[in-house]
Scaffold this active site. Sequence first.
Site, PDB file in Angstrom:
ATOM      1  N   TYR A  41       0.850  -1.185   0.000  1.00 10.80           N
ATOM      2  CA  TYR A  41       0.000   0.000   0.000  1.00 10.80           C
ATOM      3  C   TYR A  41       0.885   1.233   0.000  1.00 10.80           C
ATOM      4  CZ  TYR A  41      -3.490   3.444   1.549  1.00 10.80           C
ATOM      5  OH  TYR A  41      -4.314   4.543   1.647  1.00 10.80           O
TER       6      TYR A  41
ATOM      7  N   ASP B   5       9.234   3.129   0.092  1.00 13.03           N
ATOM      8  CA  ASP B   5       8.141   3.752   0.831  1.00 13.03           C
ATOM      9  C   ASP B   5       8.296   3.351   2.297  1.00 13.03           C
ATOM     10  OD1 ASP B   5       5.867   4.661   2.007  1.00 13.03           O
ATOM     11  OD2 ASP B   5       4.468   3.667   0.628  1.00 13.03           O
TER      12      ASP B   5
ATOM     13  N   LYS C  35       3.630   9.113   8.816  1.00 12.74           N
ATOM     14  CA  LYS C  35       3.353   8.527  10.132  1.00 12.74           C
ATOM     15  C   LYS C  35       4.273   9.067  11.238  1.00 12.74           C
ATOM     16  CE  LYS C  35       0.497   4.976   8.280  1.00 12.74           C
ATOM     17  NZ  LYS C  35       0.583   4.176   7.086  1.00 12.74           N
TER      18      LYS C  35
HETATM   19  C1  LIG Z   1      -0.042   4.679   5.659  1.00 16.89           C
HETATM   20  C2  LIG Z   1       0.787   4.454   4.484  1.00 16.89           C
HETATM   21  C3  LIG Z   1       0.799   5.352   3.393  1.00 16.89           C
HETATM   22  C4  LIG Z   1      -0.169   6.495   3.293  1.00 16.89           C
HETATM   23  O1  LIG Z   1       0.021   7.454   4.277  1.00 16.89           O
HETATM   24  P1  LIG Z   1      -1.209   8.414   4.639  1.00 16.89           P
HETATM   25  O2  LIG Z   1      -0.606   9.398   5.597  1.00 16.89           O
HETATM   26  O3  LIG Z   1      -2.266   7.539   5.230  1.00 16.89           O
HETATM   27  O4  LIG Z   1      -1.666   9.060   3.382  1.00 16.89           O
HETATM   28  C5  LIG Z   1       1.717   5.159   2.386  1.00 16.89           C
HETATM   29  N1  LIG Z   1       2.574   4.119   2.411  1.00 16.89           N
HETATM   30  C6  LIG Z   1       2.591   3.241   3.423  1.00 16.89           C
HETATM   31  C7  LIG Z   1       3.599   2.143   3.420  1.00 16.89           C
HETATM   32  C8  LIG Z   1       1.679   3.358   4.475  1.00 16.89           C
HETATM   33  O5  LIG Z   1       1.661   2.437   5.434  1.00 16.89           O
END
Ligand SMILES: *Cc1c(COP(=O)(O)O)cnc(C)c1O
Length: 423
Positions: free
Chosen positions: A143, A238, A266
Amino acid sequence: MPSKSEALFARAQNILPGGVNSPVRACKSVGCEPVFIERARGSRMWTVDGQELLDFVMSWGPMLLGHADPAVEAAAVAALKHGASFGAPCPAEVELGELIRTIMPGMEMVRMVSSGTEATMSAVRLARGYTNRAKILKFDGCYHGHSDGFLVAAGSGVATLSIPGTPGVPDPIANLTLLAPYNDLAAVEAQFKAHGADIACVIIEPVAGNVGLIEPAAGFLAGLRALCTQYGALLIFDEVISGFRAALGGAQARYGVTPDLTTLGKIIGGGFPVGCYGGKREIMAHIAPSGPVYQAGTLSGNPVAMAAGLETLGQLAKCDYAGLEARTKAFAEELAGILRAKGQDIVLNQTASLFTLFFTKTPVTDYATSKTQDSAKYGSFYRQMREFGVNLAPSGYECAFTSFAHTEADLELALAAARKVQL
Ligand SMILES: *Cc1c(COP(=O)(O)O)cnc(C)c1O
């Protein structure tokens, strides 16, 4: 009489689609309604009905220091007293950028944004603008936020709801996203052989956290690095979950592989809405206004969020990561043992302060094997644990998160709750 949470959720369903502002919070897949939270501190949250919950979600990762950390709170309040937003440069943006670079040396230049989604979509735009190529390669079940091109085999939120395709994402956009199974270097190589000249970037969660926790197999990240270099594609890590968690320096420090670009979110905002992308100076120089790839944000580099991020990362730099990892590992193993003693098949995946207990016999190394889990069984486990005062992620396709605020006594309490569970 409905509880306060039940009454609020009834109202919420009338004003917010599904009653929530982010899908997995709705608790649909675990067969119950969400509880509404009034306040949180340390390892605990309290619901509007006064139930105390020992938390293993931690806002889905950001609260690595624990909820409402006093120093983070003080830093944010102090910044707020000088104004919530300026729409002009503020000192903390520079300081946070420099601090990130000392922690992750590969991030030679950074751009602050307001969410993880914004960071990943901007990084991909930059990769496309820099390489002049259109296709991207992602992994099944990873994701990267909710922007169009990523909603292809996109992990938890989508997997949990069993949404098959991506309504609202036009085929021409979805078709630019190539897929490979996680941990399958041969599949990545095959995609490069077929589309190498068109692939702008490979984007990956270097520790996958959105189909439950999956660690990269030995040599997998290094193999991606080599393929990207060979074919002139950018490698994007990511690290929105793994940054400052897999190690202080993220998965890139833990596994010793340096990507071209990194996305953060985060933890970086200490609970405030912050995202960040960055990497090699020569690539980042293509971002406007120093270069032609446009990306902007009214609230980017927000002074309150920057202050909270600075204090959070400053504290984390002094934290005992090895200690937390050891506590988390011992705890997760004992939890798995308790469930196995009840006759359950459990696969435990754990890295640093992240773990997932999969109700399955099959080792989980990718999305396909994650899907062998018994979601109904997880739902039952979730509901009972919550009743006993322990808040787990409301989906089997998620991680449990521990924090530096979780004490041995907290972990004992969670184990005692698990012993009472009937499956
Ligand atoms: C949570 C998450 C996102 C998206 O971040 P948001 O602040 O919710 O838009 C992108 N990549 C990873 C790996 C995530 O866990």
